[in-house]
Design a protein around this motif. Structure first.
Motif, PDB file in Angstrom:
ATOM      1  N   LYS A  16       0.828  -1.203   0.000  1.00 24.94           N
ATOM      2  CA  LYS A  16       0.000   0.000   0.000  1.00 24.94           C
ATOM      3  C   LYS A  16       0.871   1.265   0.000  1.00 24.94           C
ATOM      4  CE  LYS A  16      -3.435   2.241   3.041  1.00 24.94           C
ATOM      5  NZ  LYS A  16      -4.186   2.070   4.297  1.00 24.94           N
ATOM      6  N   VAL A  17       1.899   1.272   0.842  1.00 26.19           N
ATOM      7  CA  VAL A  17       2.787   2.435   0.913  1.00 26.19           C
ATOM      8  C   VAL A  17       3.531   2.625  -0.412  1.00 26.19           C
ATOM      9  CG1 VAL A  17       4.818   3.391   2.059  1.00 26.19           C
ATOM     10  CG2 VAL A  17       3.006   2.317   3.412  1.00 26.19           C
ATOM     11  N   ASN A  18       3.972   1.533  -1.014  1.00 25.61           N
ATOM     12  CA  ASN A  18       4.645   1.652  -2.315  1.00 25.61           C
ATOM     13  C   ASN A  18       3.692   2.158  -3.394  1.00 25.61           C
ATOM     14  OD1 ASN A  18       7.456   0.966  -2.114  1.00 25.61           O
ATOM     15  ND2 ASN A  18       6.851  -1.120  -1.592  1.00 25.61           N
ATOM     16  N   ASP A  19       2.427   1.772  -3.316  1.00 21.02           N
ATOM     17  CA  ASP A  19       1.439   2.305  -4.257  1.00 21.02           C
ATOM     18  C   ASP A  19       1.251   3.808  -4.052  1.00 21.02           C
ATOM     19  OD1 ASP A  19       1.063  -0.156  -5.415  1.00 21.02           O
ATOM     20  OD2 ASP A  19      -0.801  -0.607  -4.334  1.00 21.02           O
ATOM     21  N   LEU A  20       1.282   4.250  -2.805  1.00 22.92           N
ATOM     22  CA  LEU A  20       1.205   5.688  -2.532  1.00 22.92           C
ATOM     23  C   LEU A  20       2.400   6.418  -3.161  1.00 22.92           C
ATOM     24  CD1 LEU A  20       0.074   5.645   1.207  1.00 22.92           C
ATOM     25  CD2 LEU A  20      -1.269   6.492  -0.726  1.00 22.92           C
ATOM     26  N   LEU A  21       3.558   5.809  -3.063  1.00 24.01           N
ATOM     27  CA  LEU A  21       4.752   6.433  -3.642  1.00 24.01           C
ATOM     28  C   LEU A  21       4.693   6.467  -5.160  1.00 24.01           C
ATOM     29  CD1 LEU A  21       7.593   5.063  -1.341  1.00 24.01           C
ATOM     30  CD2 LEU A  21       6.537   7.330  -1.345  1.00 24.01           C
ATOM     31  N   ARG A  22       4.082   5.460  -5.762  1.00 26.39           N
ATOM     32  CA  ARG A  22       3.930   5.495  -7.218  1.00 26.39           C
ATOM     33  C   ARG A  22       3.010   6.646  -7.630  1.00 26.39           C
ATOM     34  NH1 ARG A  22       5.306  -0.022  -6.999  1.00 26.39           N
ATOM     35  NH2 ARG A  22       3.343  -0.681  -6.037  1.00 26.39           N
ATOM     36  N   ALA A  23       1.967   6.903  -6.827  1.00 26.83           N
ATOM     37  CA  ALA A  23       1.089   8.041  -7.117  1.00 26.83           C
ATOM     38  C   ALA A  23       1.848   9.361  -6.965  1.00 26.83           C
ATOM     39  CB  ALA A  23      -0.133   8.010  -6.197  1.00 26.83           C
ATOM     40  N   LEU A  24       2.635   9.482  -5.904  1.00 21.83           N
ATOM     41  CA  LEU A  24       3.436  10.695  -5.723  1.00 21.83           C
ATOM     42  C   LEU A  24       4.503  10.817  -6.811  1.00 21.83           C
ATOM     43  CD1 LEU A  24       4.039  10.789  -1.853  1.00 21.83           C
ATOM     44  CD2 LEU A  24       2.556  12.289  -3.206  1.00 21.83           C
ATOM     45  N   GLY A  25       4.948   9.675  -7.327  1.00 25.39           N
ATOM     46  CA  GLY A  25       5.991   9.683  -8.355  1.00 25.39           C
ATOM     47  C   GLY A  25       5.590  10.381  -9.634  1.00 25.39           C
ATOM     48  N   ALA A  26       4.283  10.551  -9.860  1.00 24.65           N
ATOM     49  CA  ALA A  26       3.842  11.315 -11.028  1.00 24.65           C
ATOM     50  C   ALA A  26       4.325  12.758 -10.949  1.00 24.65           C
ATOM     51  CB  ALA A  26       2.313  11.278 -11.128  1.00 24.65           C
ATOM     52  N   TYR A  27       4.613  13.219  -9.742  1.00 25.17           N
ATOM     53  CA  TYR A  27       5.076  14.590  -9.533  1.00 25.17           C
ATOM     54  C   TYR A  27       6.578  14.664  -9.279  1.00 25.17           C
ATOM     55  CZ  TYR A  27       0.077  15.142  -8.791  1.00 25.17           C
ATOM     56  OH  TYR A  27      -1.291  15.113  -8.955  1.00 25.17           O
ATOM     57  N   THR A  28       7.132  13.607  -8.690  1.00 27.26           N
ATOM     58  CA  THR A  28       8.514  13.670  -8.220  1.00 27.26           C
ATOM     59  C   THR A  28       9.482  12.761  -8.969  1.00 27.26           C
ATOM     60  OG1 THR A  28       8.158  11.868  -6.644  1.00 27.26           O
ATOM     61  CG2 THR A  28       7.648  14.112  -5.886  1.00 27.26           C
ATOM     62  N   GLY A  29       8.961  11.812  -9.716  1.00 32.17           N
ATOM     63  CA  GLY A  29       9.809  10.756 -10.219  1.00 32.17           C
ATOM     64  C   GLY A  29       9.896   9.629  -9.203  1.00 32.17           C
ATOM     65  N   ASN A  30      10.710   8.624  -9.470  1.00 30.76           N
ATOM     66  CA  ASN A  30      10.790   7.427  -8.639  1.00 30.76           C
ATOM     67  C   ASN A  30      11.204   7.757  -7.201  1.00 30.76           C
ATOM     68  OD1 ASN A  30      10.818   4.573  -8.140  1.00 30.76           O
ATOM     69  ND2 ASN A  30      13.051   4.636  -8.267  1.00 30.76           N
ATOM     70  N   LEU A  31      10.498   7.140  -6.219  1.00 34.97           N
ATOM     71  CA  LEU A  31      10.769   7.385  -4.801  1.00 34.97           C
ATOM     72  C   LEU A  31      11.006   6.049  -4.087  1.00 34.97           C
ATOM     73  CD1 LEU A  31       8.003  10.048  -4.006  1.00 34.97           C
ATOM     74  CD2 LEU A  31      10.475  10.461  -4.113  1.00 34.97           C
TER      75      LEU A  31
END
Length: 400
Positions: free
Chosen positions: A233-248
Motif C-alpha cells: 500500500k505504501v509503495n502504491d502511494l509512492l507510485r502516485a506521488l511519483g507522477a510529480y517527483t519521479g521514482n521514490l
C-alpha cells in the motif's frame, strides 16, 4: 531556393509558463534550468528525439525540430512538473509584419473559436515590435471580423479569447492547462518523509515536494502485527506521488522491537508520544546518513490527541533537524480534497492498519508535559532504548 527573409509557416508548439520562479533574482537561472531539465527528461523519447526545449523571454517553448509537436502525447508527461503554472497548446510563427501576424491569427483561430464572441489579448514582450499591445489586438480583431462574419467582438464576456504573445517569435493560443506551480522538485534540498499508509502523510509529502523539497520516504514497519500488504500500500502511494517527483525508493524501518519495548515500559496514555519521539530519533539518524535537511510529517493541529500543540511540543525535541508540517493549519476536508486530486486517497483508505493505529492507547494523553516526557525517556535511553533505536536505523532497508 526560398529566400531567407520569407517567414516559416506556423507550426504547432507547447508554450510553458512558470510562476514565482520568474520573480527570483540571483538564482532564477538555477530554477529555470531545473524545470527545463525535468521537461527534457520526461519527453526525451518522444518525436524520435527531435524535441527541442528552450527558454524565450520568461517562457519555455517545446517544439519538434522537424514539424508540429504532438501536444496530446507531450502534455500528460509534463503537466505535473513543479514550477510550471500553465501549458498552452498553440502555434509559433516567425513573421514580424502585422499583415503576416493577422493571417496567422486567422488560420489558427478559425477552428478554435467557441460560441460567437471573442476578444484578442496581446502581450508584447519584445518592445522592438512597432505596434503596442492594444494596437496589435485591434488590428487582429478587425481582420478576424472581416473574415469571420459569424463572429462578434465582446471585450467583457467573450466566449473565446485569442491570446497573442510577441516575443522573439509570435505565438498564438486559446486554451491553457493549469500546472502545479511551486518550485522545481529538489531545488530546496532533501527531507525525510515519515510516511504511513494513511491519508495525511502522502499529502504532506506532495506539499513539501511542491516547495522544492526532494523526498526520502521512510516507513516504520511492525511485523507480525502489521501485514506485508501495508508495504504494498505504501509503495502504491509512492507510485502516485511519483507522477510529480519521479521514482521514490522506500526506506523500511523495522520497528516491532522498539514498539514492544515502549509498550512494556511506558504508561499507556504516554505511549503514542514516546513512539513518535522514537520515530523522530530514527528519522533524524537516517537524515544524517542521507544528508537530508529536514523531517516531514503529516501532523495537523488538533486532529488527534498526539497532534495537540502540547503533544507536538513534546515530540519536537526528539528531532535533530527542523520538522516541516505542511498540513498544520488544514482541516480534514481540505486534506482529503488534495489527496483525491493527486491520486492517493483511494489507496490510503484501503483497510490495512499501520504501526501507530495498532498501538494507540484507548485514552491517550493530549496535554503531555515535555519535561516529564524527556525525563522518562532519558531513563530508558540510558539502557535498551538507545540500542533498539540504533538497531532500527542500521536495519532500515531500501525497497525499490
Amino acid at each position: 531556393m526560398e529566400s531567407p527573409n520569407v517567414p516559416d509557416a506556423p507550426k504547432r508548439i507547447l508554450l510553458v509558463k512558470y510562476g514565482e520562479v520568474a520573480l527570483r533574482q540571483g538564482n532564477r537561472a538555477f530554477y529555470e534550468k531545473q524545470i527545463m531539465d525535468d521537461i527534457k527528461r520526461r519527453i526525451k523519447d518522444l518525436h524520435g528525439g527531435n524535441i527541442r526545449v528552450y527558454r524565450e523571454q520568461g517562457r519555455f517553448l517545446i517544439e519538434d525540430t522537424e514539424g508540429d509537436i504532438d501536444a496530446d502525447a507531450v502534455l500528460p508527461r509534463i503537466r505535473n512538473i513543479f514550477g510550471a503554472i500553465a501549458f498552452c497548446d498553440g502555434i509559433k510563427t516567425t513573421t514580424r509584419t502585422i499583415e503576416g501576424i493577422k493571417e496567422a491569427a486567422l488560420g489558427f483561430f478559425r477552428g478554435r473559436m467557441r460560441g460567437t464572441s471573442f476578444k484578442v489579448d496581446t502581450k508584447r514582450a519584445d518592445k522592438r515590435f512597432p505596434l503596442t499591445s492594444n494596437e496589435t489586438s485591434a488590428a487582429i480583431g478587425e481582420y478576424l471580423l472581416d473574415n469571420m462574419p459569424e463572429a462578434r467582438v465582446d471585450l467583457h464576456n467573450p466566449s473565446t479569447v485569442l491570446r497573442v504573445e510577441i516575443r522573439n517569435h509570435v505565438y498564438f493560443y486559446v486554451d491553457a492547462v493549469s500546472g502545479e506551480g511551486g518550485l522545481p522538485y529538489g531545488s530546496a534540498g532533501k527531507g525525510i518523509l515519515l510516511l504511513s499508509g494513511g491519508i495525511d502523510s502522502p499529502v504532506a509529502g506532495y506539499l513539501a515536494a511542491k516547495r522544492g523539497v526532494g523526498l526520502i520516504p521512510v516507513y516504520f514497519h511492525s511485523p507480525p502485527y502489521v501485514s506485508e500488504r501495508v508495504v504494498d500500500k505504501v509503495n502504491d502511494l509512492l507510485r502516485a506521488l511519483g507522477a510529480y517527483t519521479g521514482n521514490l525508493p522506500l526506506r523500511i524501518v523495522p520497528f516491532t522491537e522498539t514498539q514492544l519495548f515502549l509498550q512494556e515500559n511506558i504508561p499507556a496514555e504516554k505511549l503514542t508520544i514516546m513512539l513518535k519521539r522514537a520515530m523522530l530519533k530514527i528519522a533524524s539518524a537516517i537524515a544524517a546518513r542521507e544528508k537530508a535537511h529536514c523531517l516531514i510529517t503529516g501532523d495537523a493541529v488538533g486532529q488527534v490527541a498526539s497532534q495537540t500543540l502540547h503533544s507536538l511540543a513534546a515530540v519536537n525535541s526528539a528531532a535533530s533537524l527542523p520538522i516541516l508540517r505542511p498540513l498544520t493549519a488544514m482541516d480534514k476536508h481540505q486534506i482529503i480534497e488534495i489527496a483525491k486530486r493527486i491520486g492517493t486517497y483511494d489507496i490510503s483508505i484501503r483497510p490495512y492498519d499501520d504501526c501507530c493505529t495498532l498501538f494507540v492507547a484507548k485514552h491517550p494523553e493530549n496535554k503531555p508535559n515535555t519535561q516529564v516526557i524527556e525525563r522518562m525517556e532519558s531513563r530508558l535511553t540510558e539502557g535498551a532504548l538507545a540500542g533498539l533505536i540504533n538497531g532500527a536505523v542500521s536495519g532500515a532497508v531500501i525497497n525499490m
